[in-house]
Design a protein around this motif. Structure first.
Motif, PDB file in Angstrom:
ATOM      1  N   ARG A 195       0.833  -1.206   0.000  1.00  0.00           N
ATOM      2  CA  ARG A 195       0.000   0.000   0.000  1.00  0.00           C
ATOM      3  C   ARG A 195       0.865   1.253   0.000  1.00  0.00           C
ATOM      4  O   ARG A 195       0.592   2.210  -0.722  1.00  0.00           O
ATOM      5  N   ILE A 196       1.894   1.239   0.815  1.00  0.00           N
ATOM      6  CA  ILE A 196       2.802   2.394   0.866  1.00  0.00           C
ATOM      7  C   ILE A 196       3.446   2.602  -0.494  1.00  0.00           C
ATOM      8  O   ILE A 196       3.534   3.722  -0.995  1.00  0.00           O
ATOM      9  N   ALA A 197       3.875   1.515  -1.115  1.00  0.00           N
ATOM     10  CA  ALA A 197       4.495   1.611  -2.436  1.00  0.00           C
ATOM     11  C   ALA A 197       3.508   2.170  -3.457  1.00  0.00           C
ATOM     12  O   ALA A 197       3.866   3.008  -4.288  1.00  0.00           O
ATOM     13  N   HIS A 198       2.256   1.722  -3.393  1.00  0.00           N
ATOM     14  CA  HIS A 198       1.245   2.243  -4.312  1.00  0.00           C
ATOM     15  C   HIS A 198       0.999   3.729  -4.080  1.00  0.00           C
ATOM     16  O   HIS A 198       0.854   4.501  -5.032  1.00  0.00           O
ATOM     17  N   VAL A 199       0.955   4.130  -2.834  1.00  0.00           N
ATOM     18  CA  VAL A 199       0.744   5.546  -2.523  1.00  0.00           C
ATOM     19  C   VAL A 199       1.905   6.386  -3.046  1.00  0.00           C
ATOM     20  O   VAL A 199       1.702   7.429  -3.662  1.00  0.00           O
ATOM     21  N   SER A 236      -1.813  20.245  -2.540  1.00  0.00           N
ATOM     22  CA  SER A 236      -1.647  20.198  -1.093  1.00  0.00           C
ATOM     23  C   SER A 236      -1.473  18.763  -0.616  1.00  0.00           C
ATOM     24  O   SER A 236      -1.971  17.822  -1.250  1.00  0.00           O
ATOM     25  N   PRO A 237      -0.783  18.578   0.494  1.00  0.00           N
ATOM     26  CA  PRO A 237      -0.662  17.240   1.073  1.00  0.00           C
ATOM     27  C   PRO A 237      -2.036  16.645   1.391  1.00  0.00           C
ATOM     28  O   PRO A 237      -2.231  15.439   1.273  1.00  0.00           O
ATOM     29  N   SER A 267      -3.286  13.105   0.099  1.00  0.00           N
ATOM     30  CA  SER A 267      -3.708  12.123   1.096  1.00  0.00           C
ATOM     31  C   SER A 267      -5.091  11.573   0.768  1.00  0.00           C
ATOM     32  O   SER A 267      -5.321  10.361   0.844  1.00  0.00           O
ATOM     33  N   ARG A 268      -6.018  12.460   0.403  1.00  0.00           N
ATOM     34  CA  ARG A 268      -7.374  12.012   0.048  1.00  0.00           C
ATOM     35  C   ARG A 268      -7.351  11.086  -1.162  1.00  0.00           C
ATOM     36  O   ARG A 268      -8.023  10.062  -1.193  1.00  0.00           O
ATOM     37  N   LYS A 269      -6.568  11.447  -2.162  1.00  0.00           N
ATOM     38  CA  LYS A 269      -6.484  10.616  -3.359  1.00  0.00           C
ATOM     39  C   LYS A 269      -5.835   9.266  -3.038  1.00  0.00           C
ATOM     40  O   LYS A 269      -6.231   8.242  -3.583  1.00  0.00           O
ATOM     41  N   ALA A 270      -4.859   9.261  -2.152  1.00  0.00           N
ATOM     42  CA  ALA A 270      -4.214   8.011  -1.746  1.00  0.00           C
ATOM     43  C   ALA A 270      -5.219   7.106  -1.028  1.00  0.00           C
ATOM     44  O   ALA A 270      -5.253   5.892  -1.247  1.00  0.00           O
ATOM     45  N   ASN A 303      -6.410   3.386  -2.103  1.00  0.00           N
ATOM     46  CA  ASN A 303      -6.352   2.251  -1.182  1.00  0.00           C
ATOM     47  C   ASN A 303      -7.694   1.563  -1.053  1.00  0.00           C
ATOM     48  O   ASN A 303      -7.768   0.338  -0.969  1.00  0.00           O
ATOM     49  N   GLU A 304      -8.772   2.326  -1.027  1.00  0.00           N
ATOM     50  CA  GLU A 304     -10.106   1.732  -0.952  1.00  0.00           C
ATOM     51  C   GLU A 304     -10.428   0.935  -2.215  1.00  0.00           C
ATOM     52  O   GLU A 304     -11.087  -0.088  -2.145  1.00  0.00           O
ATOM     53  N   ALA A 305      -9.942   1.424  -3.338  1.00  0.00           N
ATOM     54  CA  ALA A 305     -10.210   0.738  -4.603  1.00  0.00           C
ATOM     55  C   ALA A 305      -9.397  -0.550  -4.745  1.00  0.00           C
ATOM     56  O   ALA A 305      -9.788  -1.440  -5.487  1.00  0.00           O
ATOM     57  N   LEU A 306      -8.304  -0.633  -4.018  1.00  0.00           N
ATOM     58  CA  LEU A 306      -7.455  -1.843  -4.124  1.00  0.00           C
ATOM     59  C   LEU A 306      -8.089  -2.992  -3.445  1.00  0.00           C
ATOM     60  O   LEU A 306      -8.313  -3.495  -2.626  1.00  0.00           O
TER      61      LEU A 306
END
Length: 55
Positions: free
Chosen positions: A6-10, A40-41, A45-48, A52-55
């Protein structure tokens, strides 16, 4: 292991968003307008989270 993926995907997502934004901003808009646009961070963050929810 799953958390590392997940971190790698983000990280990959953030890098691609920044790269795409740079390409669009500096090839489509004037330099002055591009300086006023900022990712903005919070947005990243929201897009990440959405990814993650889609994964």
């Amino acid at each position: 292991m799953r958390e590392e993926l997940r971190i790698a995907h983000v990280v990959m997502f953030v890098l691609s968003v920044v790269s795409a934004a740079e390409d669009v901003l500096f090839t489509t808009f004037s330099r002055e307008l591009a300086r006023q646009v900022n990712l903005s961070p919070r947005y990243i963050s929201r897009k990440a989270e959405e990814l993650n929810e889609a994964l």
